[in-house]
Write a protein that holds these residues in place. Sequence first.
Motif, mmCIF file in Angstrom:
data_model
loop_
_atom_site.group_PDB
_atom_site.id
_atom_site.type_symbol
_atom_site.label_atom_id
_atom_site.label_comp_id
_atom_site.label_asym_id
_atom_site.label_seq_id
_atom_site.Cartn_x
_atom_site.Cartn_y
_atom_site.Cartn_z
ATOM 1 N N SER A 1 -8.172 5.001 10.881
ATOM 2 C CA SER A 1 -7.031 3.748 10.879
ATOM 3 C C SER A 1 -7.782 2.572 10.719
ATOM 4 O O SER A 1 -6.986 1.618 10.227
ATOM 5 N N ALA A 2 -8.721 2.894 9.588
ATOM 6 C CA ALA A 2 -9.514 2.022 9.220
ATOM 7 C C ALA A 2 -8.965 1.333 7.826
ATOM 8 O O ALA A 2 -8.215 0.550 7.686
ATOM 9 N N TYR A 3 -7.755 1.794 7.395
ATOM 10 C CA TYR A 3 -7.178 2.099 6.731
ATOM 11 C C TYR A 3 -6.205 0.781 6.823
ATOM 12 O O TYR A 3 -5.931 0.413 5.557
ATOM 13 N N TYR A 4 -5.604 0.854 7.874
ATOM 14 C CA TYR A 4 -4.808 -0.478 7.857
ATOM 15 C C TYR A 4 -5.182 -1.924 7.007
ATOM 16 O O TYR A 4 -4.886 -2.819 6.763
ATOM 17 N N ALA A 5 -6.811 -1.639 8.302
ATOM 18 C CA ALA A 5 -7.561 -2.821 7.258
ATOM 19 C C ALA A 5 -7.418 -2.579 6.268
ATOM 20 O O ALA A 5 -7.701 -4.109 5.641
ATOM 21 N N ASP A 6 -7.875 -1.761 5.837
ATOM 22 C CA ASP A 6 -8.352 -1.766 3.779
ATOM 23 C C ASP A 6 -6.972 -2.354 3.499
ATOM 24 O O ASP A 6 -6.751 -2.184 1.997
ATOM 25 N N ALA B 1 1.552 -1.173 -0.043
ATOM 26 C CA ALA B 1 -0.072 -0.091 0.416
ATOM 27 C C ALA B 1 0.604 1.575 0.252
ATOM 28 O O ALA B 1 1.213 1.505 1.254
ATOM 29 N N GLY B 2 1.085 2.151 -1.025
ATOM 30 C CA GLY B 2 1.943 2.705 -1.452
ATOM 31 C C GLY B 2 3.278 2.350 -1.327
ATOM 32 O O GLY B 2 3.854 0.819 -1.717
#
Length: 162
Positions: A145-150, A41-42
């Motif tokens: 923080s949902a970014y990490y799970a996404d 992710a990036g």
Amino acid sequence: MSDEIPTTDDREPALVVSLMIDYVLDLAATWTTWDGHPVRAGDRIYTPHKAIRRVADHLIDHLAEVDARLAGNPTIPDRWHASASTTPGDLAPFTDQDLDEAKSRLTRLSQIWTNRLSALTLDQLDRSPGAGWTFRQIAFHLAGSAYYADAVGDLSAVGSDR
């Protein structure tokens, strides 16, 4: 994750945090099928363990900030940039037992955040003591923080050919 001032709305801050945690746990429930390959992710890589670690660390870091500010104490800066670090433990298989531990840990953190934010007055939420974002802004920032799970995603339909 961005350092821009978080946008807020009229939702209850405690609900914003608890809904993010529910969302992360819903995704995590699909991760026991993870094939062991980190997801890019990036400029970072993520795994189920790393995603759970990052969400929990983010919740704990900002909880420490809120509590310190409420007590009139200086905050302790986060000097470890764990999102850039992938530990050997992050690369381990994500088992049913790991999911159970994640549910237990994040559910307790959800309760702590709900209790903390619900106990604050509107004035405390919007004109928080000390330097930094308001406590309402922190809650809405935590939703990110949902970014990490996404980054790991929903693995319920993923076979071993990932």
